[in-house]
Design a protein around this motif. Structure first.
Motif, PDB file in Angstrom:
ATOM      1  N   LYS A   1       0.962  -1.060   0.206  1.00  3.75           N
ATOM      2  CA  LYS A   1      -0.436   0.239  -0.211  1.00  3.75           C
ATOM      3  C   LYS A   1       1.318   1.473   0.012  1.00  3.75           C
ATOM      4  O   LYS A   1       1.543   1.216   0.538  1.00  3.75           O
ATOM      5  CB  LYS A   1      -0.814  -0.174   1.292  1.00  3.75           C
ATOM      6  N   ALA A   2       0.768   1.862  -0.527  1.00  3.85           N
ATOM      7  CA  ALA A   2       1.023   3.731  -0.569  1.00  3.85           C
ATOM      8  C   ALA A   2       0.113   4.859  -0.447  1.00  3.85           C
ATOM      9  O   ALA A   2      -1.015   4.551  -0.032  1.00  3.85           O
ATOM     10  CB  ALA A   2       1.788   3.991  -1.765  1.00  3.85           C
ATOM     11  N   ARG A   3       0.719   5.464   0.207  1.00  2.98           N
ATOM     12  CA  ARG A   3      -0.520   6.580   1.104  1.00  2.98           C
ATOM     13  C   ARG A   3       0.545   8.106   0.826  1.00  2.98           C
ATOM     14  O   ARG A   3       1.821   7.556   1.051  1.00  2.98           O
ATOM     15  CB  ARG A   3      -0.568   6.904   2.184  1.00  2.98           C
ATOM     16  N   MET A   4      -0.060   9.354   0.102  1.00  2.00           N
ATOM     17  CA  MET A   4       1.026  10.061   0.104  1.00  2.00           C
ATOM     18  C   MET A   4      -0.148  11.488   0.962  1.00  2.00           C
ATOM     19  O   MET A   4      -1.406  11.468   0.897  1.00  2.00           O
ATOM     20  CB  MET A   4       1.175  10.915  -1.185  1.00  2.00           C
ATOM     21  N   VAL A   5       0.033  12.508   1.635  1.00  2.00           N
ATOM     22  CA  VAL A   5      -0.553  13.624   2.721  1.00  2.00           C
ATOM     23  C   VAL A   5      -0.073  14.442   2.018  1.00  2.00           C
ATOM     24  O   VAL A   5       1.057  15.315   1.949  1.00  2.00           O
ATOM     25  CB  VAL A   5      -0.045  13.388   3.677  1.00  2.00           C
ATOM     26  N   VAL A   6      -1.251  15.032   1.667  1.00  2.00           N
ATOM     27  CA  VAL A   6      -0.924  16.614   0.778  1.00  2.00           C
ATOM     28  C   VAL A   6      -1.607  18.259   1.424  1.00  2.00           C
ATOM     29  O   VAL A   6      -2.365  17.547   2.546  1.00  2.00           O
ATOM     30  CB  VAL A   6      -1.642  16.595  -0.186  1.00  2.00           C
ATOM     31  N   ASP A   7      -0.556  18.777   1.738  1.00  2.00           N
ATOM     32  CA  ASP A   7      -1.517  20.093   2.444  1.00  2.00           C
ATOM     33  C   ASP A   7      -1.566  20.634   1.861  1.00  2.00           C
ATOM     34  O   ASP A   7      -1.593  21.440   0.698  1.00  2.00           O
ATOM     35  CB  ASP A   7       0.332  20.779   3.246  1.00  2.00           C
TER      36      ASP A   7
END
Length: 490
Positions: free
Chosen positions: A425-431
């Motif tokens: 699984k991959a996750r990116m957290v965007v401001d």
């Protein structure tokens, strides 16, 4: 050296010497500080009571990854059609341990000493202690004493040691810490691992694959609690599939070794349950090696972490002569991050001593901005975990308005090519207010090599819309970036 009387790089035995910079601790962090200050034209001496190269070279990063590399390579091969039968047998344990021994140069440090000589840094072997401002007294292995004076700076780079729980007569059990776990010369029949952090999961992975029966006792409700929750969940699944017994919400009440030094370890749990093991590894945290380095002689408390500013000066010490670099300052307890700090500290010391301007702007030459905003880490388990920056929870707690974007690697062609039944699984957290990434996490076989691209994206504050134009090659695992961009756009 540049004080005119020293033999460059030689071990010093004189009873009193003066240098521009005295470095206490010759692990990778101390070595890098010394290298940079010497390159800046400052006479530099380094003090070390153990092996030159420190924890990472001999008891942590190097030996642990030497143990884990064949484990993970075999796991990957078993997922590739046509290779499963070829790697169906057990690992060659003597060969794995021999490779580990080669990687740590059989716990000999001649190469490291030779390197110090090549960069014109003197070495004093022995235990160094502060003895008032800018003074370090070294007790040498032969019982002698060497006094080192610093014209400008003393840098404390003593790192950390294992933090053991307060259990009665624990020393009599001779428990494993990370040192014993990475240097053991035989596979224990039964190994109990107490803890759920990086050391715990990596050593459980290694020794289970090498043949030990592994039981993990985790006080909390999951593994790798400082990372995204799905990382610990997938690692726990992998460990259980490998045959490890992973227990959550479990605490150790007491331990005892029966029938002499080679007897089995009896473990009593807080709920009254009992376990037996041949060895027990406590991977329950780290503590600073500051208990016996003379902090009391300059008004500080022995055993404390050393709080520093962003240029690594110890905040509580007047006149700015004391620096603390690496794990000992508790900013980011990883070798690569400590070396990053050391490069900055060495440069800023050279600038200040030589009267040059100091760049303390955000992302400037002389400040460690990445310690708080872009720390990368790889956990070498099956599956691997790679993360940089903030988790979604940390980003939200910081007050940012964020969007969390997830993607399953099952939709990535490169992952399917990499391994049959690839799970990850991959996750990116965007401001959302700035349109940039503040955190990225990957979990899956081989994802460690994706981490630098994520680190660049976070450090460089690349707009997410610009990342749409960074085209990943097909078919590689890096195609997950395209899937994340598509999910972000909706």
């Amino acid at each position: 050296m540049r004080n005119g009387t020293q033999t460059q790089g030689a071990a010093v035995n004189d009873t009193s010497r003066t240098y521009d910079v005295v470095v206490i601790g010759a692990g990778p962090v101390g070595e890098n500080v010394a290298d940079r200050t010497s390159a800046a034209g400052l006479s530099t001496v380094i003090v070390e009571g153990e092996l030159i190269g420190g924890e990472c070279s001999f008891w942590a990063c190097e030996p642990s990854k030497a143990l884990l590399r064949p484990v993970l390579a075999r796991a990957d091969a078993r997922r590739v059609p046509g290779l499963k039968k070829a790697v169906a047998g057990p690992l060659d344990v003597p060969a794995v341990l021999a490779h580990r021994d080669d990687m740590v140069n059989h716990w000999q440090d001649e190469d490291q000493v030779e390197w110090l000589n090549s960069v014109s840094v003197d070495l004093v072997r022995g235990h160094g202690r502060l003895d008032g401002p800018r003074q370090v007294v070294v007790t040498t292995p032969d019982g002698g004493t060497v006094r080192l004076g610093a014209r400008h700076v003393v840098a404390v780079c003593t790192g950390t040691g294992a933090a053991l729980p307060d259990l009665p007569r624990l020393d009599e059990v001779r428990p494993w810490t990370s040192r014993e776990a990475t240097s053991a010369d035989a596979v224990p029949g039964r190994l109990v691992v107490v803890g759920g952090g990086v050391v715990a999961v990596e050593m459980a992975t290694a020794w289970r694959a090498l043949g030990a029966e592994v039981t993990m006792l985790v006080r909390g409700g999951g593994l790798l609690s400082r990372m995204e929750p799905f990382a610990g969940e997938l690692v726990a699944e992998g460990l259980r599939e490998a045959g490890a017994d992973v227990r959550f919400g479990t605490a150790v009440a007491s331990v005892a070794r029966e029938d002499g030094p080679d007897g089995e370890v009896r473990i009593t749990l807080a709920d009254g349950g009992q376990l037996a093991a041949d060895e027990i590894l406590f991977a329950t945290g780290r503590q600073p090696r500051t208990g016996d380095i003379g902090l009391e002689t300059i008004g500080l408390t022995p055993g404390d972490w050393l709080k520093v500013d962003d240029t690594f000066r110890v905040s509580a010490v007047e006149d700015g002569w004391l620096y603390a670099v690496g794990d000992v300052n508790h900013r980011a307890l990883m070798t690569h991050q400590g070396k990053y700090q050391a490069r900055i500290a060495g440069a800023v010391i050279g600038a200040r001593v030589n009267g040059r301007p100091v760049d303390e702007s955000r992302w400037g030459t002389h400040v460690a901005t990445a310690d708080s905003e872009a720390v990368p880490q790889v956990v070498f388990t099956d599956p691997e975990v790679a993360a940089v920056g903030l988790s979604a929870r940390e980003a939200e707690r910081s007050g940012r308005r964020v969007k969390v974007v997830d993607n399953d690697f099952g939709s990535v062609a490169g992952a399917i090519q990499y391994a049959e039944g690839y799970r990850g699984k991959a996750r990116m957290v965007v401001d959302l207010d700035r349109g940039t990434l503040v955190g990225v996490t990957f979990v899956g076989p081989g994802v460690g090599e994706l981490l630098y691209s994520a680190t660049i994206a976070v450090v460089s504050e690349v707009p997410v819309e610009r990342l749409w134009h960074a085209v990943p090659a097909f078919p590689t695992i890096s195609e997950v970036w395209l899937r994340l961009m598509e999910a972000y756009r909706g």
